[in-house]
Write an enzyme that holds these catalytic residues in place. Sequence first.
Site, PDB file in Angstrom:
ATOM      1  N   ASN A  76       5.413   9.659   2.058  1.00 56.67           N
ATOM      2  CA  ASN A  76       5.752  11.012   2.507  1.00 56.67           C
ATOM      3  C   ASN A  76       5.638  11.104   4.205  1.00 56.67           C
ATOM      4  O   ASN A  76       6.311  12.019   4.778  1.00 56.67           O
ATOM      5  CB  ASN A  76       5.283  12.201   1.718  1.00 56.67           C
ATOM      6  CG  ASN A  76       3.788  11.990   1.736  1.00 56.67           C
ATOM      7  OD1 ASN A  76       3.402  10.992   1.724  1.00 56.67           O
ATOM      8  ND2 ASN A  76       2.925  13.033   1.645  1.00 56.67           N
ATOM      9  N   GLU A 107      -6.927   9.728  -2.729  1.00 58.36           N
ATOM     10  CA  GLU A 107      -6.284  10.972  -2.320  1.00 58.36           C
ATOM     11  C   GLU A 107      -5.105  11.097  -3.061  1.00 58.36           C
ATOM     12  O   GLU A 107      -4.046  10.549  -2.894  1.00 58.36           O
ATOM     13  CB  GLU A 107      -5.949  10.992  -0.665  1.00 58.36           C
ATOM     14  CG  GLU A 107      -7.441  10.883  -0.002  1.00 58.36           C
ATOM     15  CD  GLU A 107      -8.136  11.812   0.035  1.00 58.36           C
ATOM     16  OE1 GLU A 107      -7.956  13.115  -0.390  1.00 58.36           O
ATOM     17  OE2 GLU A 107      -9.309  11.534   0.242  1.00 58.36           O
ATOM     18  N   GLU A 159     -11.798  11.808   3.310  1.00 58.24           N
ATOM     19  CA  GLU A 159     -11.400  10.916   4.381  1.00 58.24           C
ATOM     20  C   GLU A 159     -11.808  11.883   5.620  1.00 58.24           C
ATOM     21  O   GLU A 159     -12.094  13.059   5.419  1.00 58.24           O
ATOM     22  CB  GLU A 159      -9.923  10.550   4.570  1.00 58.24           C
ATOM     23  CG  GLU A 159      -9.587   9.677   3.276  1.00 58.24           C
ATOM     24  CD  GLU A 159      -7.782   9.369   3.292  1.00 58.24           C
ATOM     25  OE1 GLU A 159      -7.095  10.097   3.072  1.00 58.24           O
ATOM     26  OE2 GLU A 159      -7.924   7.884   3.581  1.00 58.24           O
TER      27      GLU A 159
HETATM   28  O1  TXE Z   1       3.831   7.250  -5.589  1.00 61.27           O
HETATM   29  P1  TXE Z   1       3.070   5.869  -5.731  1.00 61.27           P
HETATM   30  P2  TXE Z   1       5.304   7.309  -5.866  1.00 61.27           P
HETATM   31  C1  TXE Z   1       3.042  12.097  -5.983  1.00 61.27           C
HETATM   32  C2  TXE Z   1       4.295  12.883  -5.980  1.00 61.27           C
HETATM   33  C3  TXE Z   1       5.231  11.974  -6.369  1.00 61.27           C
HETATM   34  C4  TXE Z   1       4.390  11.025  -7.273  1.00 61.27           C
HETATM   35  C5  TXE Z   1       4.977   9.521  -7.415  1.00 61.27           C
HETATM   36  O2  TXE Z   1       4.180  13.790  -7.109  1.00 61.27           O
HETATM   37  O3  TXE Z   1       6.354  12.234  -6.975  1.00 61.27           O
HETATM   38  O4  TXE Z   1       3.084  10.775  -6.669  1.00 61.27           O
HETATM   39  O5  TXE Z   1       5.265   8.942  -6.177  1.00 61.27           O
HETATM   40  C6  TXE Z   1       1.602   2.055  -4.140  1.00 61.27           C
HETATM   41  N1  TXE Z   1      -1.265  -0.580  -7.435  1.00 61.27           N
HETATM   42  N2  TXE Z   1       2.694  11.784  -4.531  1.00 61.27           N
HETATM   43  O6  TXE Z   1       5.583   6.736  -7.207  1.00 61.27           O
HETATM   44  O7  TXE Z   1       3.769   4.887  -6.790  1.00 61.27           O
HETATM   45  C7  TXE Z   1       3.197   2.274  -3.777  1.00 61.27           C
HETATM   46  O8  TXE Z   1       3.783   0.983  -3.358  1.00 61.27           O
HETATM   47  C8  TXE Z   1      -1.471  -0.350  -6.385  1.00 61.27           C
HETATM   48  C9  TXE Z   1       1.676  12.538  -3.731  1.00 61.27           C
HETATM   49  O9  TXE Z   1       6.292   7.101  -4.794  1.00 61.27           O
HETATM   50  O10 TXE Z   1       1.653   6.529  -5.994  1.00 61.27           O
HETATM   51  C10 TXE Z   1       2.743   3.092  -2.444  1.00 61.27           C
HETATM   52  O11 TXE Z   1       2.563   2.203  -1.476  1.00 61.27           O
HETATM   53  N3  TXE Z   1      -0.392   0.208  -5.404  1.00 61.27           N
HETATM   54  C11 TXE Z   1       1.294  11.685  -2.447  1.00 61.27           C
HETATM   55  C12 TXE Z   1       1.687   3.786  -2.849  1.00 61.27           C
HETATM   56  O12 TXE Z   1       1.283   3.027  -4.037  1.00 61.27           O
HETATM   57  C13 TXE Z   1       0.631   0.789  -6.112  1.00 61.27           C
HETATM   58  C14 TXE Z   1       2.181  10.826  -1.776  1.00 61.27           C
HETATM   59  C15 TXE Z   1       2.037   5.222  -3.348  1.00 61.27           C
HETATM   60  O13 TXE Z   1       3.080   5.349  -4.322  1.00 61.27           O
HETATM   61  C16 TXE Z   1       0.698   0.666  -7.370  1.00 61.27           C
HETATM   62  C17 TXE Z   1       3.115  10.329  -2.672  1.00 61.27           C
HETATM   63  C18 TXE Z   1      -0.172  -0.017  -8.173  1.00 61.27           C
HETATM   64  N4  TXE Z   1      -0.049  -0.362  -9.539  1.00 61.27           N
HETATM   65  C19 TXE Z   1       3.419  10.936  -4.053  1.00 61.27           C
HETATM   66  N5  TXE Z   1       2.013   1.303  -8.021  1.00 61.27           N
HETATM   67  C20 TXE Z   1      -0.048  12.062  -1.927  1.00 61.27           C
HETATM   68  N6  TXE Z   1      -1.010  12.430  -2.358  1.00 61.27           N
HETATM   69  O14 TXE Z   1       0.345  12.549  -0.609  1.00 61.27           O
HETATM   70  C21 TXE Z   1       2.360   1.702  -6.586  1.00 61.27           C
HETATM   71  N7  TXE Z   1       1.463   1.474  -5.818  1.00 61.27           N
END
Ligand code: TXE
Length: 478
Positions: A150, A248, A458
Site C-alpha cells: 500500500n 504491524e 515501530e
Molecule cells: O497482504 P499480505 P495481502 C491487509 C488488507 C489486505 C489484506 C491482504 O486488509 O486486504 O491485508 O493483503 C508477504 N510469510 N493489509 O494479501 O499477504 C507478502 O509477500 C511471509 C494491511 O496483499 O499480508 C507481502 O510482502 N511473508 C496492511 C507482505 O507479506 C508473507 C498492508 C504483505 O502481504 C507470507 C497490506 C508468508 N506466509 C495489507 N505471505 C497494513 N497493515 O498496512 C505473504 N507474505
Amino acid sequence: MQQILNYINGEFRAPNGGGFLDNYNPATGSVYSQIPDSDASDVEAAVEAAKAAFPSWSALTREERSQHMLNVSKRITERLDELAEAESTDNGKPLWLAKRVDIPRASDNFKFFATAILHDSSELHDTDGKYLNYTLRQPIGVAGCISPWNLPLYLFTWKIAPALASGNTVVAKPSEVTPMTAFLLSQICNEVGFPKGVLNIVHGLGGKVGAAMTEHPDVPIISFTGGTETGKTIARTAAPMFKKLSLELGGKNPNIIFDDCDLDEALKTSLNSSFANQGQICLCGSRIYVQRGIYAEFKTKFVELVKEMKVGNPKLADVKLGAVVSKAHFDKILSYIELAKEEGGTVLCGGKEADTDMSGWFIEPTVIEGLPETCRTNQEEIFGPVVTIQPFDTEEEVLSYANGTKYGLASTIWTSNLTKAHRVAAQLHTGIVWVNCWLVRDLRTPFGGVKQSGVGREGGWEALRFFTEPKNICIPLS
Ligand code: TXE
C-alpha cells in the site's frame, strides 16, 4: 519488458530457479515488468551475504554508518521524480501523492534513523552505591524485513532504516505486487557505494520468499507489515524459534465526530482519512460515527463532497483517487460492497466500479449507512475506498462501538472540548489516537496497534530498541 533483479551481496542477480512473475500496472490492468520468482535458495544466498557483512557493518563507528545511510537518503531525494513516477505506475496511487508523501518519507526514514543513532543513549542503574549496572544495546545480526504494497517504498524503508542504523544487516522482501521502488532503491545503494551485503533485497511470493525468511534459523528477528492472517502465519513459525517479532497488521479504525467539533475541519479531514490512497492505508478511518445532533448535516455535506472526488488516471494532478492495487483486491472490495447491501446497508454514494477512460481497476469512493455494529462490513478490514457512517448519542455508546472490533490500530476524535478529548482518548483501545487531525506522523512517536492489529511498536527509540538486544553489565564499585 523491464526485468527486476534481486540485489544480493551488492550484485544484481536473476533468481536461481530462473522464473519470473508478471508485474501489473493497476491503472491499465496490463503487465509492464517482470519480477524474480525467487525461492529458498535465493534467500539462503542473501542470508549468507548478510551474515558475512555483519561483523564489518556493526563495527563501523556511528558516524560512518550514519554517513552511508545519509548518502542513500540524499540520492532518493535526487531521484524523487523518477521514484514517484515508478511508485504511481506500480501501485496505482496518484502521482502527486507519491511525490508529496511516499518518496519524501522514504528519504526521511533513512535520514531520521541515520541521525537518531548519533543522539542515542542507554540506561545506568546504581545499586545503592555498591554496584553499577549499565545497559549495552547491541545489534542482533541478520534482520528480516517484510513489507506490503500500500505504501511500498515508505514502509520498506521504515523497517530497513532502523534495522541498518542499529548495526544489523538486512534481508528484505517488498510486496510482489509493488516491487519496483525497492528495485530502484537497490540501484541507489549501488550508486552511492553502500557496503556490499549489508542490505539484500529478494523479490518474490510471500509463501516462498517471505516464508523462507521467517523459517531461516539465521534470521533471528523479523519485522513485518501486512495482513492479520499473514501475521498469524509468521507468528506461528517464529514463536517456537524464539525470534524477536514486530507485527504491524490490519485496522478497522473509528472516526468519532462529536457535535461540538469544527464541522468544516472534520469534513475536510474525514474525506482524506476515508479515501487517501484509495482507502488502502491501515490508518484510514473506515467507520464514521457522528453524534446525532449533527448527523444529518454531516452526512449530507460529506456525501456531496465525496461525489465531487475525481477518480481516474493517477498521473493527472486533479485526480483524488487512482486505481486500487490489483484485480484480486478490486474484486475483494466490490464483494464487500455487495455484502454490505446484503447485510441491510444503504449505499449513499459510489458502490461500484468507477467510470474512467482507463482499463485498470478503479472504484468509486463509497459511503454506506444503516448497518449494525456486529455485521461483517463493520467488523472486517476492507482496505479500499469504502466507509460506513452511523449516528450515536452518548460517549459511552460510541466507545462501545469504537472498541467493538478485533482490531485496535488507530482512532480519530473530533471535538472542541479538550477534557472530553482526553477522557475519550484514554478509553479507546487503539495504539494511536488523533484528536482534531489525522495521519500526523512524527517519526519519533511509537507506532503500532493492540489486539489483532499487531504486536510491538515501530518509530523512534522503539524501533532502535527493537532492533537491538539489551545486555545488562554489572560491576562492583569497590
Ligand atoms: O497482504 P499480505 P495481502 C491487509 C488488507 C489486505 C489484506 C491482504 O486488509 O486486504 O491485508 O493483503 C508477504 N510469510 N493489509 O494479501 O499477504 C507478502 O509477500 C511471509 C494491511 O496483499 O499480508 C507481502 O510482502 N511473508 C496492511 C507482505 O507479506 C508473507 C498492508 C504483505 O502481504 C507470507 C497490506 C508468508 N506466509 C495489507 N505471505 C497494513 N497493515 O498496512 C505473504 N507474505
